[in-house]
Enzyme design. Structure first.
Site, mmCIF file in Angstrom:
data_model
loop_
_atom_site.group_PDB
_atom_site.id
_atom_site.type_symbol
_atom_site.label_atom_id
_atom_site.label_comp_id
_atom_site.label_asym_id
_atom_site.label_seq_id
_atom_site.Cartn_x
_atom_site.Cartn_y
_atom_site.Cartn_z
ATOM 1 N N LYS A 99 5.552 9.353 8.524
ATOM 2 C CA LYS A 99 5.344 8.749 9.803
ATOM 3 C C LYS A 99 6.459 9.236 10.865
ATOM 4 C CE LYS A 99 2.681 4.983 8.238
ATOM 5 N NZ LYS A 99 1.361 5.046 8.682
ATOM 6 N N ASP A 156 9.503 2.873 -0.759
ATOM 7 C CA ASP A 156 8.428 3.232 0.061
ATOM 8 C C ASP A 156 8.624 2.758 1.482
ATOM 9 O OD1 ASP A 156 6.381 4.172 1.544
ATOM 10 O OD2 ASP A 156 4.578 3.281 0.384
ATOM 11 N N TYR A 212 0.799 -1.141 -0.054
ATOM 12 C CA TYR A 212 0.018 0.019 0.037
ATOM 13 C C TYR A 212 0.878 1.086 0.006
ATOM 14 C CZ TYR A 212 -3.437 3.229 1.492
ATOM 15 O OH TYR A 212 -4.325 4.444 1.649
HETATM 16 N N1 HOZ Z 1 -3.064 3.400 6.165
HETATM 17 C C1 HOZ Z 1 -2.815 3.218 7.643
HETATM 18 C C2 HOZ Z 1 -2.560 1.766 7.922
HETATM 19 N N2 HOZ Z 1 -1.387 1.360 7.232
HETATM 20 C C3 HOZ Z 1 -4.164 3.562 8.360
HETATM 21 C C4 HOZ Z 1 -4.144 4.809 8.837
HETATM 22 C C5 HOZ Z 1 -5.240 5.267 9.767
HETATM 23 O O1 HOZ Z 1 -6.426 4.512 9.765
HETATM 24 O O2 HOZ Z 1 -5.231 6.109 10.408
#
Ligand code: HOZ
Length: 427
Positions: free
Chosen positions: A267, A239, A144
């Site tokens: 992050k 990534d 992702y």
């Molecule tokens: N895309 C995030 C997890 N890999 C989720 C982010 C969220 O819901 O805060």
């Protein structure tokens, strides 16, 4: 546990926010529960609006490597607030954070700050297409890279959690240039590169996949990506939004000894504030406007509060022994969970890289998205529910990872193992 206040907040949220949440996974839909609304957090603990407390293994989905409210980050934020919150103009802080990133990650000589991981990957792909003059991008199933149009193909995270193939609103033509291949399948990758390498602008990969649970690269996978992209003149994008400064100070690329052309970060480098970044060698990054012709911009990019928090975070991570001690904690958790699974006579696979864990309800070794999809999702839901009742806060999805922070101590890790033992025994 009583969730009365969270329930009321969720009902209120549902009428003003789609699905009641600002990011789909956190709605807890796939585990058939309502989300808890968070009041505050401290160290490795998180507290909901009803006063329930939990040991937190989500850690804001990765950034809270030092635990919540780390004094040095709070102090840095408080101090920068005296200067202002946003100027839309350069500051010394963004240079300082850029220099720290460059010193930590040798494949980066220049870095552009943005506000999220999605922005970082989307911009990196534009840059790769701009440099090569090619359109096709290669990604891997279950990885992702944020929610940009071209990347919502066979994606992990919320797309996997909700079991949807892609998204309405993404025109077919936008994804017609995206090829998604099985993660860790060196032969499939070689085949594509031998057939259409001259069309491929870039290959984007999570060097350790963290959005289908946690899946490490098999021997030779990252090496093959590096070798063949180099040969074909396409750009290799790592990534490292999750793995950057998480699996090692220099990220997954330093752990596996592979140097990508562009690295995407997010992050941890914002110390818990919204941030993203992408960087690479000068000859690559110099194509970005205003130095070069590839355009990307942002009012809040390099935001001083996020920069200050990021600098404070990276200073802590540089402390000798930080990653060893963090990994020790995660290994204790992984070993304890493995024992608990055996004791309960259940089948589960556990993957670990540094302080990230994947816990899969399957009897298969999990090396790719197909393997991850063999998990017993009903069992996961029951496990999630039981763990939450016992005060253990894990992601409400089989396709997300667990994050251990420096604030987790033996006491909390052992309490987590005990809770897992009890819940698994009841399933
Ligand atoms: N895309 C995030 C997890 N890999 C989720 C982010 C969220 O819901 O805060």
């Amino acid at each position: 546990m009583n969730y009365e206040k969270s329930h009321k907040l969720f009902e209120r949220a549902l009428s003003v926010i789609p699905g009641g949440v600002n990011s789909p996974v956190r709605a807890c839909k796939s585990v058939g529960m309502e989300p808890v609304f968070i009041d505050h957090a401290d160290g490795c603990m998180i507290f909901d609006s009803d006063g329930n407390s939990y040991i937190d293994y989500i850690g804001s989905w990765g950034p809270m490597i030092l635990g919540h409210r780390h004094p040095s980050i709070i102090e840095a934020i408080e101090s920068v607030l005296k200067r202002g919150t946003s100027f839309g103009a350069p500051t010394d802080l963004e240079i300082e954070l850029a220099e720290m990133i460059i010193n930590a990650v040798p494949s980066i000589e220049m870095v552009r700050m943005v506000n999220s991981g999605t922005e970082a990957t989307m911009s990196a792909i534009r840059l790769a297409r701009g440099i090569t003059g090619r359109d096709t991008i290669v990604k891997f199933d279950g990885c992702y890279h944020g929610h940009a149009d071209t990347l919502l193909v066979e994606a992990g995270s919320g797309v996997a959690t909700l079991g949807i193939p892609g998204s309405p609103g993404v025109p077919e033509s936008f994804v017609s240039h995206t090829l998604s291949l099985p993660y860790n399948d060196i032969d499939a990758f070689k085949k594509v590169m031998s057939e259409q390498s001259e069309k491929i602008a870039c290959v984007i990969v999570e060097p350790v996949a963290g959005n289908m649970g946690l899946v490490p690269p098999v021997d030779g996978f990252l090496e093959a990506l590096r070798e063949l992209t180099e040969k074909s003149g396409s750009i290799l994008i790592f990534d490292e939004v999750i793995t950057g400064f998480r699996v090692a100070f220099g990220g997954a690329q330093s752990l596996y000894g592979i140097s990508p052309d562009i690295t995407c970060l997010g992050k941890i480098i914002g110390g818990g504030l919204p941030v993203g970044a992408y960087g690479g060698k000068n000859e690559i990054m110099s194509h970005m406007a205003p130095q070069g012709p590839v355009y990307q911009a942002g009012t809040l990019s390099g935001n001083p509060v996020a920069m200050a928090a990021g600098i404070a975070a990276l200073l802590q991570l540089k402390e000798p022994g930080f990653y060893d001690s963090l990994e020790e904690k995660a290994s204790r958790l992984a070993a304890g969970l493995e024992k608990a699974v055996k004791k309960a006579g259940k089948k589960a696979a556990i993957n670990q890289v540094g302080s990230i864990l994947g816990f899969f309800f399957t009897d298969k070794e999990v090396k790719n998205y197909e393997d991850a999809k063999t998990c017993d999702l009903e069992m996961f839901s029951a496990y999630y529910k039981g763990m939450r009742q016992k005060g253990i806060y894990i992601a409400p999805s089989q396709f997300e990872a667990l994050f251990v922070s420096a604030a987790h101590e033996t006491e909390q890790i052992d309490a987590t193992i005990k809770a897992a033992e009890e819940i698994l025994g009841e399933l």
